[in-house]
Design a protein around this motif. Structure first.
Motif, short mmCIF file in Angstrom:
data_model
loop_
_atom_site.label_atom_id
_atom_site.label_comp_id
_atom_site.label_asym_id
_atom_site.label_seq_id
_atom_site.Cartn_x
_atom_site.Cartn_y
_atom_site.Cartn_z
N HIS A 25 0.82 -1.21 0.00
CA HIS A 25 0.00 0.00 0.00
C HIS A 25 0.86 1.26 0.00
CE1 HIS A 25 0.41 -1.14 4.35
NE2 HIS A 25 0.79 0.13 4.43
N GLY A 35 -3.63 -5.62 -2.36
CA GLY A 35 -2.82 -4.42 -2.43
C GLY A 35 -2.33 -4.07 -3.81
N PRO A 92 -4.29 4.50 0.12
CA PRO A 92 -4.71 3.09 0.01
C PRO A 92 -5.85 2.71 0.93
CG PRO A 92 -2.85 3.23 1.48
CD PRO A 92 -3.16 4.65 1.06
#
Length: 343
Positions: free
Chosen positions: A59, A118, A88
């Motif tokens: 992230h 992610g 994120p």
């Protein structure tokens, strides 16, 4: 395209998947750099409290815009080819926290690499509202913005004042970035960690004093560095119950303790110390859009801080070497502060 996936604790690999299709309101990004976070390492080790499997980690990243809607170019100041970073965190938008404007601690928050997959893919799609103009900063610097935001948000919670004595427990990336943030506020900073090399790096980054846990006698060092008064602010950035107890012990009367570390372990604490000292103890989670905007502007204008942030990158590897990168970051004999994967 290629992507990184952690199938289960201790098992990470590079796989193949289809390139994502962009929807209206989304931006197609070509990943450039991705930083390994402590939560990514925790997912790999099986110790991260929010981990589930299989999981695509990542992230902290920078990317180049490949495609976006014309409306979003005007609305968000974005354009094709721009080097960017992104938030994120995905909040629900309607819970009690979100309704009060605290989207960073949404009751149903999903952070990339934790509660949802992610960024560690060659291409990703992101909501345009999550993407931030990098304003000419290098791609590797932009990949450091998200962890810097975590520390910056935490230090704002501490209500720092010029001249405050600050103890940062944990010399990892968040602790080091908390050190840099505290210096921006004019604070005097001490960093505590078990790894001596990390303490050397803390001194290079402006720490006035250091405490090597396990070798130095903690209480004696606190007394020495504060004249027996204790620290105005203690930041728990290690994600360890022992560090939280040390933070309570080291804080001055009417001091502030900020918990930014994440742990699944319990703590055994005589909580009357909090009442006796009249401590303010708070948690800090994620960051706000304003943190991203402020720090990108700051890094653009302050080359010294940008250099200090970039100096925390201790290793850079191609993303195809993900297994090696994760394995090296679980070796306690190595001083890996921030490993950057090159996409």
């Amino acid at each position: 395209m290629k992507y990184i996936v952690i199938d289960e604790p201790g098992k990470v690999r590079v796989g193949e998947c289809e390139k994502p299709l962009r929807k209206k309101g989304e931006v197609l990004l070509k990943l450039l750099y991705g930083g390994l976070c402590g939560s990514d390492i925790g997912t790999y080790k099986g110790t991260f409290i929010y981990a589930s499997y299989p999981r695509i980690p990542g992230h902290e990243f920078s990317a180049r815009i490949e495609e976006l809607d014309e409306d979003d170019e005007k609305k968000y100041g974005l354009r094709r080819g721009m080097i960017v970073t992104a938030s994120p965190y995905f909040n629900c938008g309607h819970c009690f926290s979100c309704d009060k404007g605290f989207s960073n601690c949404c009751m149903y928050n999903e952070t990339m690499g934790a509660q949802r997959d992610g960024a560690f893919r060659e291409y990703i799609v992101m909501p345009a509202a999550h993407v931030f103009d990098g304003k000419g900063l290098s791609a590797v610097t932009l990949a450091m913005v998200e962890p810097f935001c975590i520390s910056y948000h935490a230090m704002q919670k501490a209500n720092l004042k010029k001249g405050d004595r600050v103890l940062v427990l944990g010399g990892g990336p968040i602790g080091m970035l908390a050190l840099l943030t505290a210096r921006l506020f004019g604070a005097e900073v001490t960093v505590a960690d078990v790894v001596e090399q990390k303490l050397w790096k803390a001194v290079e980054s402006g720490a006035k004093n250091t405490i090597q846990m396990g070798r130095d006698v903690f209480a004696e060092k606190v007394k020495e560095f504060t004249g027996g008064d204790g620290f105005d602010v203690c930041v728990e950035a290690a994600g360890a119950p022992e560090a939280f107890i040390h933070a309570i012990d080291a804080a001055t009367f009417h001091g502030r303790v900020v918990v930014v570390g994440v742990s699944s372990r319990n703590v055994d604490l005589t909580y009357s110390y909090i009442q006796k000292k009249e401590l303010t103890v708070c948690g800090s989670r994620n960051a706000m859009k304003s943190d991203f905007v402020s720090l990108i502007d700051m890094l653009k204008l302050n080359k010294e801080i940008e250099k200090s942030v970039s100096s925390l990158i201790t290793a850079e590897l191609p993303f195809e070497d993900a297994e090696l990168a994760f394995r090296k970051n679980t070796d306690p004999t190595r001083c890996n502060i921030k490993t950057m994967l090159r996409f």
